[in-house]
Design a protein around this motif. Structure first.
Motif, PDB file in Angstrom:
ATOM      1  N   LEU A  70      50.917  22.950  32.591  1.00 44.84           N
ATOM      2  CA  LEU A  70      50.626  22.606  31.197  1.00 44.84           C
ATOM      3  C   LEU A  70      50.787  23.836  30.314  1.00 44.84           C
ATOM      4  N   GLU A  71      51.509  23.667  29.194  1.00 43.95           N
ATOM      5  CA  GLU A  71      51.749  24.783  28.272  1.00 43.95           C
ATOM      6  C   GLU A  71      51.630  24.324  26.825  1.00 43.95           C
ATOM      7  N   LEU A  72      51.058  25.178  26.005  1.00 36.64           N
ATOM      8  CA  LEU A  72      51.123  25.048  24.548  1.00 36.64           C
ATOM      9  C   LEU A  72      51.856  26.271  24.024  1.00 36.64           C
ATOM     10  N   GLN A  73      52.925  26.057  23.288  1.00 33.06           N
ATOM     11  CA  GLN A  73      53.742  27.161  22.790  1.00 33.06           C
ATOM     12  C   GLN A  73      53.678  27.217  21.268  1.00 33.06           C
ATOM     13  N   ASP A  74      52.964  28.201  20.748  1.00 33.31           N
ATOM     14  CA  ASP A  74      52.860  28.429  19.297  1.00 33.31           C
ATOM     15  C   ASP A  74      52.536  27.132  18.537  1.00 33.31           C
ATOM     16  N   VAL A  75      51.532  26.441  18.994  1.00 26.20           N
ATOM     17  CA  VAL A  75      51.192  25.144  18.415  1.00 26.20           C
ATOM     18  C   VAL A  75      50.291  25.312  17.190  1.00 26.20           C
ATOM     19  N   SER A  76      50.680  24.677  16.106  1.00 31.04           N
ATOM     20  CA  SER A  76      49.857  24.580  14.902  1.00 31.04           C
ATOM     21  C   SER A  76      49.620  23.096  14.634  1.00 31.04           C
ATOM     22  N   PHE A  77      48.418  22.781  14.146  1.00 28.92           N
ATOM     23  CA  PHE A  77      48.100  21.360  13.983  1.00 28.92           C
ATOM     24  C   PHE A  77      47.031  21.155  12.919  1.00 28.92           C
ATOM     25  N   SER A  78      47.237  20.110  12.116  1.00 21.70           N
ATOM     26  CA  SER A  78      46.244  19.638  11.148  1.00 21.70           C
ATOM     27  C   SER A  78      46.164  18.127  11.287  1.00 21.70           C
ATOM     28  N   TYR A  79      44.970  17.570  11.160  1.00 18.59           N
ATOM     29  CA  TYR A  79      44.817  16.123  11.235  1.00 18.59           C
ATOM     30  C   TYR A  79      45.444  15.463  10.002  1.00 18.59           C
ATOM     31  N   PRO A  80      46.111  14.329  10.190  1.00 17.15           N
ATOM     32  CA  PRO A  80      46.744  13.648   9.047  1.00 17.15           C
ATOM     33  C   PRO A  80      45.778  13.347   7.911  1.00 17.15           C
ATOM     34  N   SER A  81      44.504  13.104   8.234  1.00 17.49           N
ATOM     35  CA  SER A  81      43.523  12.814   7.194  1.00 17.49           C
ATOM     36  C   SER A  81      43.084  14.074   6.447  1.00 17.49           C
ATOM     37  N   ARG A  82      43.345  15.264   7.048  1.00 15.46           N
ATOM     38  CA  ARG A  82      43.000  16.536   6.406  1.00 15.46           C
ATOM     39  C   ARG A  82      44.172  17.500   6.544  1.00 15.46           C
ATOM     40  N   PRO A  83      45.270  17.213   5.878  1.00 11.51           N
ATOM     41  CA  PRO A  83      46.482  18.026   6.072  1.00 11.51           C
ATOM     42  C   PRO A  83      46.337  19.476   5.628  1.00 11.51           C
ATOM     43  N   ASP A  84      45.381  19.752   4.743  1.00 11.57           N
ATOM     44  CA  ASP A  84      45.232  21.127   4.240  1.00 11.57           C
ATOM     45  C   ASP A  84      44.289  21.965   5.101  1.00 11.57           C
TER      46      ASP A  84
ATOM     47  N   HIS B  83      43.560  20.168  41.738  1.00 13.14           N
ATOM     48  CA  HIS B  83      44.126  19.584  40.530  1.00 13.14           C
ATOM     49  C   HIS B  83      44.383  20.686  39.507  1.00 13.14           C
ATOM     50  N   THR B  84      45.301  20.411  38.609  1.00 15.68           N
ATOM     51  CA  THR B  84      45.443  21.248  37.418  1.00 15.68           C
ATOM     52  C   THR B  84      44.391  20.761  36.428  1.00 15.68           C
ATOM     53  N   VAL B  85      43.474  21.660  36.030  1.00 11.48           N
ATOM     54  CA  VAL B  85      42.316  21.227  35.240  1.00 11.48           C
ATOM     55  C   VAL B  85      42.221  22.037  33.955  1.00 11.48           C
ATOM     56  N   LEU B  86      42.070  21.310  32.849  1.00 10.08           N
ATOM     57  CA  LEU B  86      41.737  21.920  31.562  1.00 10.08           C
ATOM     58  C   LEU B  86      40.379  21.335  31.180  1.00 10.08           C
TER      59      LEU B  86
ATOM     60  N   ASP C 295      46.127  27.170  15.055  1.00 16.54           N
ATOM     61  CA  ASP C 295      46.988  28.092  14.323  1.00 16.54           C
ATOM     62  C   ASP C 295      47.826  28.921  15.297  1.00 16.54           C
ATOM     63  N   SER C 296      49.040  28.441  15.555  1.00 23.63           N
ATOM     64  CA  SER C 296      50.002  29.152  16.422  1.00 23.63           C
ATOM     65  C   SER C 296      49.376  29.535  17.753  1.00 23.63           C
ATOM     66  N   ILE C 297      48.698  28.602  18.380  1.00 29.27           N
ATOM     67  CA  ILE C 297      48.019  28.877  19.644  1.00 29.27           C
ATOM     68  C   ILE C 297      48.981  28.678  20.814  1.00 29.27           C
ATOM     69  N   SER C 298      48.875  29.558  21.797  1.00 31.69           N
ATOM     70  CA  SER C 298      49.666  29.445  23.023  1.00 31.69           C
ATOM     71  C   SER C 298      48.728  29.589  24.217  1.00 31.69           C
ATOM     72  N   LEU C 299      48.936  28.751  25.213  1.00 34.38           N
ATOM     73  CA  LEU C 299      48.165  28.866  26.454  1.00 34.38           C
ATOM     74  C   LEU C 299      48.963  28.220  27.575  1.00 34.38           C
ATOM     75  N   ARG C 300      48.558  28.541  28.800  1.00 37.67           N
ATOM     76  CA  ARG C 300      49.268  28.022  29.970  1.00 37.67           C
ATOM     77  C   ARG C 300      48.260  27.746  31.087  1.00 37.67           C
ATOM     78  N   VAL C 301      48.403  26.589  31.704  1.00 33.12           N
ATOM     79  CA  VAL C 301      47.582  26.229  32.864  1.00 33.12           C
ATOM     80  C   VAL C 301      48.538  25.961  34.016  1.00 33.12           C
ATOM     81  N   ASN C 302      48.483  26.796  35.031  1.00 38.13           N
ATOM     82  CA  ASN C 302      49.401  26.676  36.152  1.00 38.13           C
ATOM     83  C   ASN C 302      48.956  25.567  37.106  1.00 38.13           C
TER      84      ASN C 302
ATOM     85  N   LEU D 181      53.942  21.106  26.389  1.00 42.23           N
ATOM     86  CA  LEU D 181      54.854  20.880  27.513  1.00 42.23           C
ATOM     87  C   LEU D 181      54.087  20.561  28.791  1.00 42.23           C
ATOM     88  N   LEU D 182      54.678  19.717  29.591  1.00 40.54           N
ATOM     89  CA  LEU D 182      54.236  19.456  30.956  1.00 40.54           C
ATOM     90  C   LEU D 182      55.434  19.637  31.866  1.00 40.54           C
ATOM     91  N   ASP D 183      55.316  20.557  32.786  1.00 39.93           N
ATOM     92  CA  ASP D 183      56.444  20.916  33.658  1.00 39.93           C
ATOM     93  C   ASP D 183      57.677  21.290  32.841  1.00 39.93           C
TER      94      ASP D 183
END
Length: 585
Positions: free
Chosen positions: A331-345, A528-531, A350-357, A391-393
């Motif tokens: 499991l990977e997150l690559q430079d992920v930024s996200f806002s909920y559609p109900s609160r777009p502002d 298991h791969t666990v988050l 904020d550009s978070i990256s992490l990896r779970v092997n 990403l997954l695999d």
């Protein structure tokens, strides 16, 4: 496709059959005034006993035939009404099942259930019922007009004076009434939402003594509904005054002119009686059409929202169809930024990256609102990131077939949701034949029991009156929090998943229940791969890595020992001692 075409053909045949039955009934309705006039002529103007008897017999036969055809037509329309109701409800529910999660976050449940129950019934019942009345009235009016011209074209021309006036009034009234009907449906939906919110959270309402404010909110919605109903009543009353007076005024003119024709010998008294009965029948048909128009306006007001929901396209793009032969669960997150559609502002990540092997246990901790649960929602593809990739695999989450992926990525949430079905079916939820699962992939009784044992749930399930066939009640109301959580863990384990997502699975439990559930979680996390999102030391201490999430990014990373020695945010969160409660997680 062939089945759909067959349904269309069957519907067309039903409509043709209905029209023929309606035409036969309307012909009977038109013949009744005709034979009534003939009977009057045979009995008084030009006495003929045999013709009088024969005509009376004809009138009885026509009346019976009219009744039979009317009954058949009404029964067929009732069948059609039920079929339409089922089709509308099915289409709407299918559409709702396809909508993205953000739709349900921004739309109140009470409003959705109101559309699914009240509005669909209004649409189907009003359309079918009024199609029945409308078709009958139109056919009746056409038949009566033919007989009216046959009886006296002069009187028929006078009668036609009323038609343009009624059409104009009906058109203006119908347009106004439709807008009112849409507003009424909206207020009813709002009232349902308020009621559902209060009734589904009655313990919270009662705990805070907020009954009066709940009643006030509901009464305010009903007040608006009542105001709109008053406007509807005023509009309907005005419409009825016009459509009732005009036909009666025309009747007076027709009687006056027809009486002069009888006195001049240009028309028989029986013919005048028949004509007046025709006029009464025609007025009745137009009156019914006016009511049909009003009812259709109300149905269209409800139908607008129903059709809008049926035709609504999900804002989330369709997922792919990839089903690879092997899946390691990286499991990977690559430079992920996200806002909920109900609160777009308001940026949550904020550009978070992490990896779970594969086979690794990674814990996410941090202050409340830091974005931990949002990461799980992105992995589950409840939402799409504004930037970056999940990403997954090595492949986007959306590239995989959703059903295939949900068997390999299992989620245990903080507040488990159970359904009003047996324990066994709750554990197998999403893995039944109705879900399109191949028979070989449907969990057996042994699979269910094995998952329950791993979740420390088998003992209390076996102690229930019907064991695994015990009904859990609505939202699992008959079970304790710890029992519901362990059934939810069994529901995840029965899938034999590769990736486990644990979102604060013990935070809402008491210490005794937490110990039992934590033991089940420890079993789950092996191989298991666990988050895991957690705020208790017992959950995160054994993780391979711990990520401290703050402000939508990774603030700290390491093992429990290294983070404790660093004395940073992890220490400030109160994660160092199992008995010390966290400050804000």
């Amino acid at each position: 496709m062939a089945s759909y075409t067959l349904q269309i053909v069957l519907h067309l045949l039903l409509l043709v059959h209905l029209f023929l039955r309606g035409a036969a009934a309307a012909l009977g309705q038109a013949l009744i005034p005709y034979y009534t006039g003939v009977i009057i002529d045979c009995a008084s103007i030009d006495p003929d006993f045999k013709e009088f008897q024969w005509t009376c017999l004809k009138l009885v036969i026509v009346s019976l035939g009219c009744a039979v055809f009317t009954g058949i037509r009404g029964g067929l329309f009732t069948i059609g009404m039920t079929r339409l109701n089922v089709r509308i409800r099915t289409s709407l529910f299918d559409s709702l099942m396809r909508q993205e999660i953000s739709f349900f976050s921004s739309t109140r449940t009470g409003e959705i259930t109101s559309r699914l129950s009240a509005d669909t019934t209004t649409v189907s019942d009003q359309i079918c019922l009024n199609m029945n009345v409308g078709l009958r009235s139109l056919t009746q009016a056409a038949m009566v007009l033919v007989f009216m011209f046959r009886a006296s074209w002069r009187l028929s021309v006078i009668t036609f004076i009323i038609i343009p006036a009624i059409i104009l009034i009906t058109k203006v009234y119908g347009a106004y009434y439709r807008e009112l009907a849409k507003a009424v449906q909206k207020e009813l939906a709002d009232a349902n939402s308020v009621a559902e919110e209060a009734l589904s959270s009655m313990t919270t309402v009662r705990a805070h003594a907020a009954e009066n404010s709940a009643k006030a909110a509901y009464q305010e919605c009903l007040r608006k509904f009542y105001t709109l109903q008053l406007k509807e009543a005023l509009a309907y009353g005005t419409y009825m005054i016009c459509t009732t007076f005009l036909p009666n005024a025309v009747n007076v003119v027709t009687l006056y002119y027809g009486g002069n024709l009888v006195l001049d010998g240009m028309m028989s008294a029986g013919a005048l009686v028949s004509f007046m009965l025709y006029v009464a029948s025609l007025n009745g048909a137009f009156q019914a059409l006016g009511d049909v128009f009003s009812a259709f306006a109300a149905a269209l007001g409800a139908a607008d929202k129903v059709i809008e929901l049926i035709q609504r396209e999900p804002q989330l793009p369709d997922a792919g169809s990839l089903q690879p032969p092997s899946f390691s669960g990286r499991l990977e997150l690559q430079d992920v930024s996200f806002s909920y559609p109900s609160r777009p502002d308001s940026r949550v990540l904020d550009s978070i990256s992490l990896r779970v092997n594969p086979g690794e246990v990674v814990a996410l901790v941090g202050p409340s609102g830091g974005g931990k649960t949002s990461i799980v929602k992105l992995v589950e593809r409840f939402y799409l990131p504004d930037a970056g990739a999940v990403l997954l695999d090595g492949l986007e989450v959306g590239a995989y077939d959703p059903r295939w992926l949900k068997r390999r990525v299992a989620l245990v949430a903080q507040e488990p949701v159970l359904f009003a079905r047996s324990v066994r079916r709750n554990i197998c939820y999403g893995l039944e034949a109705e879900d399109g699962v191949h028979p070989r992939d449907i969990p057996s009784a042994a699979d269910v029991e094995r998952a329950a044992r791993l979740a420390n749930a088998h003992d209390f399930i076996s102690a229930m009156p019907q064991g695994y066939d015990t009904d859990c009640g609505e939202k699992g109301v008959s079970l304790s929090g710890g029992q519901k959580q362990r059934i939810a863990i069994a529901r995840a384990l029965v899938r034999n998943p590769t990736v486990l997502l644990l979102d604060e699975a013990t935070s809402a439990l008491d210490s005794d229940s937490e110990a039992v559930v934590q033991e089940a979680l420890d079993r789950m996390m092996r191989n298991h791969t666990v988050l895991v999102i957690a705020h208790r030391l017992s959950t995160v201490a054994g993780a391979d890595r711990i990520l401290v999430i703050q402000g939508g990014s990774v603030a700290e990373e390491g093992t429990h020992e290294s983070l404790a020695e660093a004395g940073g945010l992890y220490s400030a969160l109160g994660m160092l001692h199992p008995t010390k409660p966290p400050k804000s997680i």
